[in-house]
Scaffold this motif. Structure first.
Motif, PDB file in Angstrom:
ATOM      1  N   ASN A  44     130.556   9.689 110.281  1.00 34.55           N
ATOM      2  CA  ASN A  44     129.344  10.300 109.737  1.00 34.55           C
ATOM      3  C   ASN A  44     129.328  10.193 108.218  1.00 34.55           C
ATOM      4  N   TYR A  45     128.138  10.188 107.657  1.00 35.80           N
ATOM      5  CA  TYR A  45     127.986  10.163 106.202  1.00 35.80           C
ATOM      6  C   TYR A  45     127.070  11.299 105.779  1.00 35.80           C
ATOM      7  N   ASP A  46     127.273  11.764 104.546  1.00 38.20           N
ATOM      8  CA  ASP A  46     126.425  12.830 104.020  1.00 38.20           C
ATOM      9  C   ASP A  46     125.098  12.275 103.516  1.00 38.20           C
ATOM     10  N   VAL A  47     125.108  11.038 103.011  1.00 39.54           N
ATOM     11  CA  VAL A  47     123.896  10.377 102.517  1.00 39.54           C
ATOM     12  C   VAL A  47     124.052   8.876 102.726  1.00 39.54           C
ATOM     13  N   SER A  69     117.645   6.341 117.643  1.00 36.74           N
ATOM     14  CA  SER A  69     118.933   6.508 118.322  1.00 36.74           C
ATOM     15  C   SER A  69     119.541   7.884 118.091  1.00 36.74           C
ATOM     16  N   GLY A  70     118.870   8.723 117.314  1.00 39.71           N
ATOM     17  CA  GLY A  70     119.362  10.078 117.100  1.00 39.71           C
ATOM     18  C   GLY A  70     120.158  10.293 115.836  1.00 39.71           C
ATOM     19  N   PHE A  71     120.247   9.306 114.970  1.00 41.34           N
ATOM     20  CA  PHE A  71     120.951   9.479 113.715  1.00 41.34           C
ATOM     21  C   PHE A  71     120.117  10.356 112.777  1.00 41.34           C
ATOM     22  N   LEU A 127     122.312  25.406 118.465  1.00 40.78           N
ATOM     23  CA  LEU A 127     122.007  24.060 118.937  1.00 40.78           C
ATOM     24  C   LEU A 127     121.638  24.129 120.412  1.00 40.78           C
ATOM     25  N   GLU A 128     120.554  23.441 120.794  1.00 41.40           N
ATOM     26  CA  GLU A 128     120.103  23.478 122.182  1.00 41.40           C
ATOM     27  C   GLU A 128     119.825  22.068 122.681  1.00 41.40           C
ATOM     28  N   TYR A 129     120.248  21.812 123.917  1.00 47.49           N
ATOM     29  CA  TYR A 129     120.016  20.508 124.533  1.00 47.49           C
ATOM     30  C   TYR A 129     120.177  20.636 126.042  1.00 47.49           C
ATOM     31  N   ARG A 130     119.158  20.214 126.773  1.00 48.47           N
ATOM     32  CA  ARG A 130     119.170  20.200 128.249  1.00 48.47           C
ATOM     33  C   ARG A 130     119.599  21.548 128.861  1.00 48.47           C
ATOM     34  N   GLY A 131     119.144  22.634 128.244  1.00 50.06           N
ATOM     35  CA  GLY A 131     119.470  23.949 128.786  1.00 50.06           C
ATOM     36  C   GLY A 131     120.768  24.536 128.272  1.00 50.06           C
ATOM     37  N   LEU A 158     132.280  20.188 122.086  1.00 49.29           N
ATOM     38  CA  LEU A 158     130.870  20.252 122.480  1.00 49.29           C
ATOM     39  C   LEU A 158     129.960  20.266 121.261  1.00 49.29           C
ATOM     40  N   GLU A 159     130.380  20.964 120.199  1.00 48.76           N
ATOM     41  CA  GLU A 159     129.558  21.036 118.988  1.00 48.76           C
ATOM     42  C   GLU A 159     129.282  19.652 118.412  1.00 48.76           C
ATOM     43  N   ILE A 160     130.305  18.796 118.413  1.00 52.98           N
ATOM     44  CA  ILE A 160     130.118  17.441 117.893  1.00 52.98           C
ATOM     45  C   ILE A 160     129.025  16.711 118.666  1.00 52.98           C
ATOM     46  N   PHE A 161     129.055  16.829 119.997  1.00 54.65           N
ATOM     47  CA  PHE A 161     128.046  16.156 120.818  1.00 54.65           C
ATOM     48  C   PHE A 161     126.664  16.789 120.642  1.00 54.65           C
ATOM     49  N   MET A 162     126.627  18.108 120.488  1.00 57.19           N
ATOM     50  CA  MET A 162     125.333  18.790 120.332  1.00 57.19           C
ATOM     51  C   MET A 162     124.662  18.427 119.008  1.00 57.19           C
ATOM     52  N   HIS A 163     125.460  18.079 118.008  1.00 58.65           N
ATOM     53  CA  HIS A 163     124.906  17.607 116.741  1.00 58.65           C
ATOM     54  C   HIS A 163     124.415  16.172 116.845  1.00 58.65           C
TER      55      HIS A 163
END
Length: 221
Positions: A44-47, A69-71, A127-131, A158-163
């Motif tokens: 990941n990058y900050d900018v 793609s969700g970036f 963070l919310e995704y698919r319930g 899980l937090e990494i994936f939810m982001h």
């Protein structure tokens, strides 16, 4: 703070890399769309500072691809394209800012700092995704209002994936974020934790939550 520079001009790329490094930024410099895709998949990058005229494609198309793609990384377009229509096109494709060449390095720094501040100010605490509802403040996870008991490491995973929903995350990237230092056994340990996370989360769903991308990593689908 980590900055990805996507710039094909050798002199300008070196100038940006050296200048930002001297201001204590960790800088990765690439010169093509292909290398930019690979760099962003690895970490990941900050900018991201993005040129538009690249040897193997247009930066606007690359930016659109990233957003689809969700970036979500902040993107500052740095380009010689200077018309109002060019700036509008860049912002409409998903850029967070647009700076015309030639430019002041101090202004570039100020804009990068502003993007980083803005990103920090809007950071979500839920963070919310698919319930699935993950609350970063209370450190709880619920699926359709039912609380799921996760260990601290399962929660962090899980937090990494939810982001990054929909984004394929490499095994190395995940391991480096979950464990203080990355070493070979972590990739095997990651499989164990992914299995546990699936066992706790997926029984309430008709379709799998996670996809294994063979030879690469995992994806929250």
């Amino acid at each position: 703070m980590k900055v990805l520079i996507v710039e094909d001009q050798h002199g300008l790329g070196q100038f940006l890399k050296q200048g930002l490094a001297e201001r204590s930024y960790t800088v990765t410099w690439v010169r093509t769309c292909s290398d930019a895709r690979n760099a962003l998949c690895e970490t990941n990058y900050d900018v991201i500072v993005l040129d538009l005229g690249l040897p193997d494609g247009d930066g606007l198309d690359l930016l659109r691809e990233w957003r689809q793609s969700g970036f979500v990384e902040p993107v500052l377009i740095l380009s010689a394209r200077d018309t109002v229509d060019d700036r509008i096109a860049g912002l409409n494709r998903g850029a967070d800012d647009y700076l015309q060449k030639p430019f002041s390095f101090e202004e570039l720094l100020a804009r990068i700092r502003a993007l980083i501040r803005r990103q920090g100010a809007v950071k979500q605490t839920v963070l919310e995704y698919r319930g699935i509802r993950l609350d970063l403040l209370s450190h709880t996870v619920r699926i359709n209002s039912n609380e799921v008991d996760l260990t601290s490491r399962e929660f962090a995973l899980l937090e990494i994936f939810m982001h990054n929903p929909g984004r394929t995350l490499t095994r190395t990237l995940i391991s480096e974020k979950i464990w203080a230092s990355h070493y070979e056994v972590d990739t095997n340990l990651l499989d164990v934790y992914m299995s546990r996370l699936r066992a706790k989360l997926e029984p309430g769903f008709d379709k799998p939550l996670f996809k294994t991308v063979r030879g690469v990593g995992y994806q929250l689908v």
